[in-house]
Design an enzyme around this catalytic site. Sequence first.
Site, PDB file in Angstrom:
ATOM      1  N   LYS A   1       0.928  -1.179  -0.034  1.00 34.95           N
ATOM      2  CA  LYS A   1      -0.069   0.067  -0.064  1.00 34.95           C
ATOM      3  C   LYS A   1       1.022   1.129  -0.096  1.00 34.95           C
ATOM      4  CE  LYS A   1      -1.990  -0.683   3.946  1.00 34.95           C
ATOM      5  NZ  LYS A   1      -2.002  -2.011   4.500  1.00 34.95           N
TER       6      LYS A   1
ATOM      7  N   ARG B   1      11.291  -6.242   5.411  1.00 31.71           N
ATOM      8  CA  ARG B   1      11.092  -4.842   5.571  1.00 31.71           C
ATOM      9  C   ARG B   1      11.715  -4.475   7.057  1.00 31.71           C
ATOM     10  NH1 ARG B   1       5.280  -2.089   5.110  1.00 31.71           N
ATOM     11  NH2 ARG B   1       4.916  -2.896   7.080  1.00 31.71           N
TER      12      ARG B   1
ATOM     13  N   ARG C   1     -10.051   0.892   8.821  1.00 31.22           N
ATOM     14  CA  ARG C   1      -9.785  -0.298   9.237  1.00 31.22           C
ATOM     15  C   ARG C   1     -10.773  -1.200   9.758  1.00 31.22           C
ATOM     16  NH1 ARG C   1      -3.783   0.432   9.285  1.00 31.22           N
ATOM     17  NH2 ARG C   1      -2.526  -1.472   9.435  1.00 31.22           N
TER      18      ARG C   1
HETATM   19  P1  AMP Z   1       0.337   0.317   9.221  1.00 35.62           P
HETATM   20  O1  AMP Z   1       1.498   1.157   9.058  1.00 35.62           O
HETATM   21  O2  AMP Z   1      -1.008   0.752   8.322  1.00 35.62           O
HETATM   22  O3  AMP Z   1       0.575  -1.214   8.876  1.00 35.62           O
HETATM   23  O4  AMP Z   1      -0.235   0.437  10.755  1.00 35.62           O
HETATM   24  C1  AMP Z   1       0.798  -0.057  11.743  1.00 35.62           C
HETATM   25  C2  AMP Z   1      -0.147  -0.077  12.823  1.00 35.62           C
HETATM   26  O5  AMP Z   1      -0.870   1.323  13.451  1.00 35.62           O
HETATM   27  C3  AMP Z   1      -1.240  -0.970  13.032  1.00 35.62           C
HETATM   28  O6  AMP Z   1      -0.826  -2.182  13.092  1.00 35.62           O
HETATM   29  C4  AMP Z   1      -2.321  -0.499  13.795  1.00 35.62           C
HETATM   30  O7  AMP Z   1      -1.636  -0.772  15.347  1.00 35.62           O
HETATM   31  C5  AMP Z   1      -2.035   1.164  13.927  1.00 35.62           C
HETATM   32  N1  AMP Z   1      -3.016   1.614  13.063  1.00 35.62           N
HETATM   33  C6  AMP Z   1      -2.676   2.220  11.677  1.00 35.62           C
HETATM   34  N2  AMP Z   1      -4.020   2.645  11.008  1.00 35.62           N
HETATM   35  C7  AMP Z   1      -4.863   2.284  12.212  1.00 35.62           C
HETATM   36  C8  AMP Z   1      -6.471   2.448  11.974  1.00 35.62           C
HETATM   37  N3  AMP Z   1      -6.935   2.833  11.087  1.00 35.62           N
HETATM   38  N4  AMP Z   1      -7.115   1.896  13.111  1.00 35.62           N
HETATM   39  C9  AMP Z   1      -6.436   1.491  14.058  1.00 35.62           C
HETATM   40  N5  AMP Z   1      -5.111   1.237  14.022  1.00 35.62           N
HETATM   41  C10 AMP Z   1      -4.511   1.661  12.985  1.00 35.62           C
END
Ligand code: AMP
Length: 379
Positions: free
Chosen positions: A203, A317, A278
């Site tokens: 993404k 990563r 999410r």
């Molecule tokens: P990501 O970089 O998108 O994989 O996000 C890393 C972490 O941030 C996730 O595993 C969640 O703990 C938190 N996070 C990111 N976006 C959300 C969201 N929309 N709702 C809840 N937690 C989020």
Amino acid sequence: MLFNSNQMSEIVHLHDKHFERFISESRIQKAVDQLAKSIYEDIGSDEIPLFVGILNGSFIFAADFVRAYPGDSEISFIKLASYAGMDSTGKVKQLLGLSEDIKDRTVIILEDIIDTGNTLSKIYDTFEKLPVKELKLATLFFKPDVFTKALHIDYIGISIPDKFIVGYGLDYDGLGRNLKDIYQIKENIMKNIVIFGPPGAGKGTQAARLKEHYQLVHISTGDVFRANIKEKTDLGMLAKHYIDKGDLVPDEVTIDMLKAEVEKNPEAKGFLFDGFPRTEKQALALDAFLQAKGTMINAMIALEVPEDELVRRLLERGKISGRTDDQDASKIRYRFKEYERKTAVLKDYYQKQGKYFGINGLGDISEITQLLKEVIDQF
Ligand code: AMP
């Protein structure tokens, strides 16, 4: 009693379109009063005119108009009915509903709006053949830029530009007649895309490319949380607790943060939401938030990648980025479970709105970008 939230808003949402408030109830009322006064001055108190409203649109205007008219009057309504497939043009029009004796009377047609004048000229032709004393036309709204007929319009309430309007009796595909003000269509010029997929689907990589190409503001909730953790803000400290375990940050916190990020970009041409929504609750909050701004999500594009490939990518990563949540295979698998458990419902959510687009996320990065662009270019 149900409260209709559209009744008082600056922006209303009818079917698939947004409309913004254009002419206030009080301005409309002034125009109606003025029309009634002018017509009364011309007709005088000796005569009882017959007003004829054209259904359906004029029903509210006509009701207000006759009450504003200073003298006695009669009112009737007619409707132009179309019957498909009955002659060579495919349509036969006929007037329905006039039962009053109109011989030697002053008849004033009340229209809610005249734009091209096509409907009106058919009605006018029919009336001209009748033995009335005098036939006049009054319209509340008039679009001078598109009016093409040679008809004389005797009374005009408010002239407006050629924009589609609803409210005060006028509808968009059946809805909006009950609105007290007049609303005009708001073109959705923003592109708002949700890029979706499990952790490691690519993404972030794709979002960076799309952001550049479409000049969109990219909001990655994960990145915003990480920046806050780095800065040791209160939000960061709170989020760290959940992120380190691979859990989602609570909805309330995430939704507030997302809104704040959007508000920082009032001039944006659109947003690329990455990692948000999410959960279904976040999706609902996002829809309501964008709707209040007169815009909406155009598409959710999901990058589909098999789980083993995702684990491999994330471990790679983790070696480079130092992200703690990417360094442990069991934590990664737990995040997938969380993704499936909470996030997969979003596929359903957007699919129901016809906005879900699945894309194969395995392969050459540029080719995947191309597939994404093909979806986005539709909007
Ligand atoms: P990501 O970089 O998108 O994989 O996000 C890393 C972490 O941030 C996730 O595993 C969640 O703990 C938190 N996070 C990111 N976006 C959300 C969201 N929309 N709702 C809840 N937690 C989020």
